[in-house]
Motif scaffolding. Sequence first.
Motif, short mmCIF file in Angstrom:
data_model
loop_
_atom_site.label_atom_id
_atom_site.label_comp_id
_atom_site.label_asym_id
_atom_site.label_seq_id
_atom_site.Cartn_x
_atom_site.Cartn_y
_atom_site.Cartn_z
N UNK A 48 0.85 -1.19 0.00
CA UNK A 48 0.00 0.00 0.00
C UNK A 48 0.89 1.24 0.00
N UNK A 49 0.59 2.18 -0.85
CA UNK A 49 1.39 3.42 -0.98
C UNK A 49 2.86 3.12 -1.24
N UNK A 50 3.13 2.02 -1.92
CA UNK A 50 4.49 1.67 -2.28
C UNK A 50 5.33 1.09 -1.15
N UNK A 51 4.71 0.75 -0.03
CA UNK A 51 5.48 0.22 1.09
C UNK A 51 5.89 -1.23 0.86
N UNK A 52 7.17 -1.54 1.08
CA UNK A 52 7.62 -2.93 0.96
C UNK A 52 7.44 -3.71 2.27
N UNK A 53 7.00 -3.03 3.34
CA UNK A 53 6.93 -3.68 4.66
C UNK A 53 5.64 -3.34 5.39
N UNK A 54 5.34 -4.18 6.39
CA UNK A 54 4.33 -3.86 7.39
C UNK A 54 5.10 -3.27 8.57
N UNK A 55 4.62 -2.12 9.04
CA UNK A 55 5.37 -1.45 10.11
C UNK A 55 4.44 -0.57 10.94
N UNK A 56 4.66 -0.63 12.24
CA UNK A 56 4.02 0.28 13.19
C UNK A 56 5.13 1.21 13.65
N UNK A 57 4.96 2.52 13.43
CA UNK A 57 6.07 3.45 13.66
C UNK A 57 5.60 4.79 14.24
N UNK A 58 5.05 4.80 15.45
CA UNK A 58 4.57 6.06 16.01
C UNK A 58 5.69 7.09 16.15
N UNK A 59 5.32 8.34 15.93
CA UNK A 59 6.27 9.43 16.07
C UNK A 59 5.70 10.44 17.05
N UNK A 60 6.53 10.85 18.00
CA UNK A 60 6.13 11.73 19.09
C UNK A 60 6.88 13.05 18.99
N UNK A 61 6.21 14.14 19.33
CA UNK A 61 6.84 15.42 19.55
C UNK A 61 6.50 15.81 20.99
N UNK A 62 7.53 15.91 21.81
CA UNK A 62 7.35 16.22 23.23
C UNK A 62 7.71 17.68 23.48
N UNK A 63 6.93 18.38 24.28
CA UNK A 63 7.31 19.72 24.69
C UNK A 63 8.01 19.65 26.04
N UNK A 64 8.06 18.46 26.64
CA UNK A 64 8.71 18.27 27.94
C UNK A 64 9.57 17.01 27.91
N UNK A 65 10.85 17.16 28.18
CA UNK A 65 11.74 15.99 28.26
C UNK A 65 11.34 15.09 29.42
N UNK A 66 10.82 15.69 30.49
CA UNK A 66 10.37 14.89 31.64
C UNK A 66 9.19 14.00 31.24
N UNK A 67 8.28 14.54 30.41
CA UNK A 67 7.15 13.74 29.94
C UNK A 67 7.62 12.56 29.10
N UNK A 68 8.61 12.80 28.24
CA UNK A 68 9.16 11.73 27.41
C UNK A 68 9.80 10.65 28.28
N UNK A 69 10.58 11.06 29.27
CA UNK A 69 11.24 10.09 30.16
C UNK A 69 10.21 9.29 30.94
N UNK A 70 9.16 9.96 31.42
CA UNK A 70 8.12 9.26 32.18
C UNK A 70 7.40 8.24 31.29
N UNK A 71 7.18 8.58 30.03
CA UNK A 71 6.52 7.65 29.12
C UNK A 71 7.40 6.41 28.88
N UNK A 72 8.67 6.65 28.60
CA UNK A 72 9.57 5.54 28.28
C UNK A 72 9.78 4.58 29.46
N UNK A 73 9.59 5.06 30.66
CA UNK A 73 9.77 4.20 31.84
C UNK A 73 8.43 3.81 32.47
N UNK A 74 7.33 4.16 31.81
CA UNK A 74 6.01 3.92 32.37
C UNK A 74 5.28 2.75 31.75
N UNK A 75 4.02 2.58 32.14
CA UNK A 75 3.24 1.42 31.71
C UNK A 75 2.88 1.42 30.22
N UNK A 76 2.73 2.59 29.59
CA UNK A 76 2.37 2.62 28.17
C UNK A 76 3.44 1.98 27.30
N UNK A 77 4.67 2.42 27.47
CA UNK A 77 5.78 1.85 26.69
C UNK A 77 6.06 0.43 27.16
#
Length: 192
Positions: A48-77
């Motif tokens: 689809x759309x020329x993709x050779x692969x199946x891929x899940x690739x979320x991209x995040x823009x954080x306004x807080x580095x603390x929020x990013x760190x909490x996410x990476x060490x938290x239950x969601x990730x």
Amino acid sequence: MQAMQYEITLPADYDMGIVHRRVATRAHLTDGLPGLGLKAYLVRERGRDGSPVNQYAPLYLWHSAAGMAAFLTGPGFGGLSADFGRPAVRHWLGAGFHRGPAASAVPAAATRVLHTLAPDADPAQAVTAALAGLADAPGLHSAAVAVDPDRWELLHLALWQDTPPPGAEGTRYRVLHLSRPGLDLLPAPVEA
């Protein structure tokens, strides 16, 4: 601003409906995530759309580095890692964010360009040129530019209301959901 992305490449015969259901049932959990500017739930589907692969690739823009760190060490990730294995997470320092003419729309597509800067390239000029190239593109929801100063790599993300315009460069994704709790806190481009 901090940008981060992980890419989970899945088998060619993987049922991407599993990813669609996961996003449909869990994406709302990031709609109010502290420190998050936006999260684009991005997928590529083989054939689809020329993709050779199946891929899940979320991209995040954080306004807080603390929020990013909490996410990476938290239950969601942690839950993602339990389901797919812990992926490598790419990270860039944000250099600018621009709202396009379709910023009030819900984006359906995205393009991502990764470009290594030449040793003699001026990073400020590269950032300015990347954002200026799309500033008023029809159908542009938003665009972000970020820099990895270890690799001197420029990340350029564009979210599109519908399909990217003809000639749009980069890897193409479909946007399954956009969480945007801190969109208004994302910075404008840094002046050179």
